[in-house]
Design an enzyme around this catalytic site. Sequence first.
Site, PDB file in Angstrom:
ATOM      1  N   LEU A  89       0.826  -1.210   0.000  1.00  0.00           N
ATOM      2  CA  LEU A  89       0.000   0.000   0.000  1.00  0.00           C
ATOM      3  C   LEU A  89       0.861   1.262   0.000  1.00  0.00           C
ATOM      4  O   LEU A  89       0.390   2.325  -0.373  1.00  0.00           O
ATOM      5  CB  LEU A  89      -0.946   0.006   1.210  1.00  0.00           C
ATOM      6  CG  LEU A  89      -2.040  -1.078   1.193  1.00  0.00           C
ATOM      7  CD1 LEU A  89      -2.849  -1.039   2.479  1.00  0.00           C
ATOM      8  CD2 LEU A  89      -2.959  -0.926  -0.013  1.00  0.00           C
ATOM      9  N   HIS A 130       6.207  -9.913   4.890  1.00  0.00           N
ATOM     10  CA  HIS A 130       6.158  -8.545   4.351  1.00  0.00           C
ATOM     11  C   HIS A 130       5.900  -7.534   5.476  1.00  0.00           C
ATOM     12  O   HIS A 130       6.605  -6.524   5.588  1.00  0.00           O
ATOM     13  CB  HIS A 130       5.051  -8.495   3.281  1.00  0.00           C
ATOM     14  CG  HIS A 130       4.853  -7.152   2.651  1.00  0.00           C
ATOM     15  ND1 HIS A 130       5.066  -6.932   1.304  1.00  0.00           N
ATOM     16  CD2 HIS A 130       4.435  -5.972   3.163  1.00  0.00           C
ATOM     17  CE1 HIS A 130       4.797  -5.652   1.032  1.00  0.00           C
ATOM     18  NE2 HIS A 130       4.403  -5.050   2.138  1.00  0.00           N
TER      19      HIS A 130
END
Length: 160
Positions: A89, A130
Amino acid sequence: MAIRNVRREGDPILRKISKEVKEITPKIRVLIDDMLETMYEKNGVGLAAPQVGVLKRIVVIDVGDGPVVMINPRIVREEGSQTGDEGCLSVPGKAGQVTRPNEVTVRYMDENEEYYELDGTELLARAICHECEHLDGKLYLDLVEGELRDVTEEEDEEES
Ligand code: ZN
Protein backbone atom coordinates in the site's frame (compact mmCIF):
# COMPACT_ATOMS: atom_id res chain seq x y z
CA MET A 1 -12.45 4.61 13.81
CA ALA A 2 -10.79 6.57 11.10
CA ILE A 3 -8.94 6.03 7.88
CA ARG A 4 -5.31 7.01 8.31
CA ASN A 5 -3.02 8.44 5.69
CA VAL A 6 -0.77 5.71 4.27
CA ARG A 7 2.84 6.83 3.91
CA ARG A 8 4.40 6.27 0.53
CA GLU A 9 7.79 5.03 -0.50
CA GLY A 10 10.28 7.87 -0.13
CA ASP A 11 8.87 8.87 3.26
CA PRO A 12 11.81 8.37 5.66
CA ILE A 13 9.53 6.91 8.37
CA LEU A 14 9.18 3.73 6.28
CA ARG A 15 12.92 3.12 6.69
CA LYS A 16 12.99 3.43 10.48
CA ILE A 17 12.95 0.64 13.04
CA SER A 18 9.74 0.41 15.05
CA LYS A 19 9.70 0.08 18.84
CA GLU A 20 8.29 -2.79 20.88
CA VAL A 21 4.88 -2.19 22.43
CA LYS A 22 5.16 -2.45 26.23
CA GLU A 23 1.55 -1.79 27.17
CA ILE A 24 -1.79 -1.78 25.36
CA THR A 25 -3.07 1.73 26.01
CA PRO A 26 -6.39 3.17 24.79
CA LYS A 27 -4.38 5.05 22.17
CA ILE A 28 -2.94 1.77 20.87
CA ARG A 29 -6.43 0.27 20.64
CA VAL A 30 -7.55 3.23 18.54
CA LEU A 31 -4.47 2.83 16.35
CA ILE A 32 -5.26 -0.87 15.79
CA ASP A 33 -8.91 -0.11 14.90
CA ASP A 34 -7.78 2.59 12.49
CA MET A 35 -5.18 0.30 10.92
CA LEU A 36 -7.84 -2.36 10.29
CA GLU A 37 -10.22 0.18 8.81
CA THR A 38 -7.48 1.64 6.63
CA MET A 39 -6.37 -1.81 5.41
CA TYR A 40 -9.94 -2.75 4.41
CA GLU A 41 -10.61 0.64 2.81
CA LYS A 42 -7.48 0.27 0.64
CA ASN A 43 -8.16 -3.42 -0.14
CA GLY A 44 -4.87 -4.49 1.42
CA VAL A 45 -4.15 -7.89 2.97
CA GLY A 46 -1.93 -6.33 5.61
CA LEU A 47 -0.75 -3.08 7.10
CA ALA A 48 2.07 -2.21 9.50
CA ALA A 49 1.97 0.72 11.95
CA PRO A 50 4.94 2.57 10.35
CA GLN A 51 2.88 2.73 7.15
CA VAL A 52 0.49 5.05 8.99
CA GLY A 53 3.38 6.97 10.52
CA VAL A 54 3.57 5.23 13.91
CA LEU A 55 6.86 3.52 14.79
CA LYS A 56 5.40 0.72 16.90
CA ARG A 57 5.68 -3.03 16.29
CA ILE A 58 2.06 -3.65 15.31
CA VAL A 59 0.72 -5.28 12.16
CA VAL A 60 -2.74 -6.24 10.98
CA ILE A 61 -3.34 -8.94 8.40
CA ASP A 62 -6.42 -10.38 6.71
CA VAL A 63 -5.84 -12.80 3.86
CA GLY A 64 -9.54 -13.61 3.72
CA ASP A 65 -9.88 -15.58 6.98
CA GLY A 66 -10.67 -12.60 9.21
CA PRO A 67 -8.43 -10.03 10.86
CA VAL A 68 -5.31 -10.95 12.81
CA VAL A 69 -3.69 -8.31 15.01
CA MET A 70 -0.04 -8.97 15.81
CA ILE A 71 1.81 -6.95 18.40
CA ASN A 72 5.58 -7.43 18.70
CA PRO A 73 5.50 -10.26 16.13
CA ARG A 74 8.56 -12.45 15.79
CA ILE A 75 9.07 -15.05 13.09
CA VAL A 76 10.53 -18.14 14.78
CA ARG A 77 10.45 -20.64 11.92
CA GLU A 78 10.72 -20.41 8.15
CA GLU A 79 10.46 -23.29 5.73
CA GLY A 80 10.45 -23.83 1.99
CA SER A 81 10.12 -21.09 -0.56
CA GLN A 82 7.57 -19.49 -2.85
CA THR A 83 8.04 -16.94 -5.59
CA GLY A 84 5.16 -14.70 -6.51
CA ASP A 85 3.79 -11.25 -6.99
CA GLU A 86 3.79 -8.83 -4.14
CA GLY A 87 2.55 -5.29 -3.71
CA CYS A 88 2.47 -2.73 -0.95
CA LEU A 89 0.00 0.00 0.00
CA SER A 90 3.03 2.28 0.36
CA VAL A 91 3.97 1.62 -3.27
CA PRO A 92 0.57 1.98 -4.95
CA GLY A 93 -0.06 0.69 -8.44
CA LYS A 94 3.05 -1.51 -8.57
CA ALA A 95 3.88 -5.17 -8.11
CA GLY A 96 6.96 -7.31 -8.36
CA GLN A 97 8.18 -10.88 -7.89
CA VAL A 98 9.52 -11.73 -4.47
CA THR A 99 10.76 -15.05 -3.08
CA ARG A 100 9.61 -15.77 0.46
CA PRO A 101 9.44 -18.79 2.76
CA ASN A 102 6.39 -20.93 1.98
CA GLU A 103 5.70 -21.52 5.66
CA VAL A 104 6.41 -19.47 8.74
CA THR A 105 5.62 -19.63 12.42
CA VAL A 106 5.14 -16.30 14.12
CA ARG A 107 4.82 -15.48 17.82
CA TYR A 108 2.95 -12.37 18.86
CA MET A 109 0.67 -10.75 21.39
CA ASP A 110 -2.84 -9.59 20.54
CA GLU A 111 -4.66 -6.46 21.72
CA ASN A 112 -5.83 -8.33 24.84
CA GLU A 113 -2.22 -9.06 25.80
CA GLU A 114 -2.63 -12.75 25.04
CA TYR A 115 0.22 -14.61 23.40
CA TYR A 116 -0.15 -16.70 20.29
CA GLU A 117 1.85 -18.79 17.91
CA LEU A 118 0.49 -18.98 14.37
CA ASP A 119 1.57 -21.12 11.43
CA GLY A 120 1.06 -19.47 8.07
CA THR A 121 1.53 -20.90 4.60
CA GLU A 122 1.48 -19.37 1.11
CA LEU A 123 -0.23 -15.95 1.05
CA LEU A 124 -0.40 -15.75 4.85
CA ALA A 125 3.31 -16.59 5.16
CA ARG A 126 4.07 -13.96 2.52
CA ALA A 127 1.96 -11.34 4.31
CA ILE A 128 3.56 -12.10 7.70
CA CYS A 129 7.07 -11.72 6.24
CA HIS A 130 6.16 -8.54 4.35
CA GLU A 131 4.55 -6.87 7.37
CA CYS A 132 7.26 -7.89 9.83
CA GLU A 133 9.86 -6.39 7.52
CA HIS A 134 8.05 -3.05 7.63
CA LEU A 135 8.77 -3.03 11.38
CA ASP A 136 12.49 -3.16 10.58
CA GLY A 137 12.35 -0.41 7.97
CA LYS A 138 12.45 -2.78 5.00
CA LEU A 139 10.29 -2.72 1.89
CA TYR A 140 9.59 -5.54 -0.55
CA LEU A 141 11.28 -3.35 -3.16
CA ASP A 142 14.59 -4.39 -1.56
CA LEU A 143 13.87 -8.01 -2.54
CA VAL A 144 12.17 -7.68 -5.92
CA GLU A 145 13.53 -9.93 -8.63
CA GLY A 146 13.48 -8.20 -12.00
CA GLU A 147 11.36 -5.18 -12.83
CA LEU A 148 8.46 -3.67 -10.97
CA ARG A 149 5.34 -3.65 -13.10
CA ASP A 150 2.25 -1.51 -13.16
CA VAL A 151 -0.96 -3.07 -11.91
CA THR A 152 -4.54 -2.06 -12.52
CA GLU A 153 -7.06 -1.39 -9.74
CA GLU A 154 -8.64 -4.85 -10.04
CA GLU A 155 -5.36 -6.62 -9.57
CA ASP A 156 -4.46 -4.41 -6.66
CA GLU A 157 -6.04 -6.46 -3.92
CA GLU A 158 -3.01 -8.25 -2.57
CA GLU A 159 -1.17 -5.17 -1.47
CA SER A 160 0.14 -4.89 2.01
ZN1 ZN B 1 3.87 -3.14 2.57
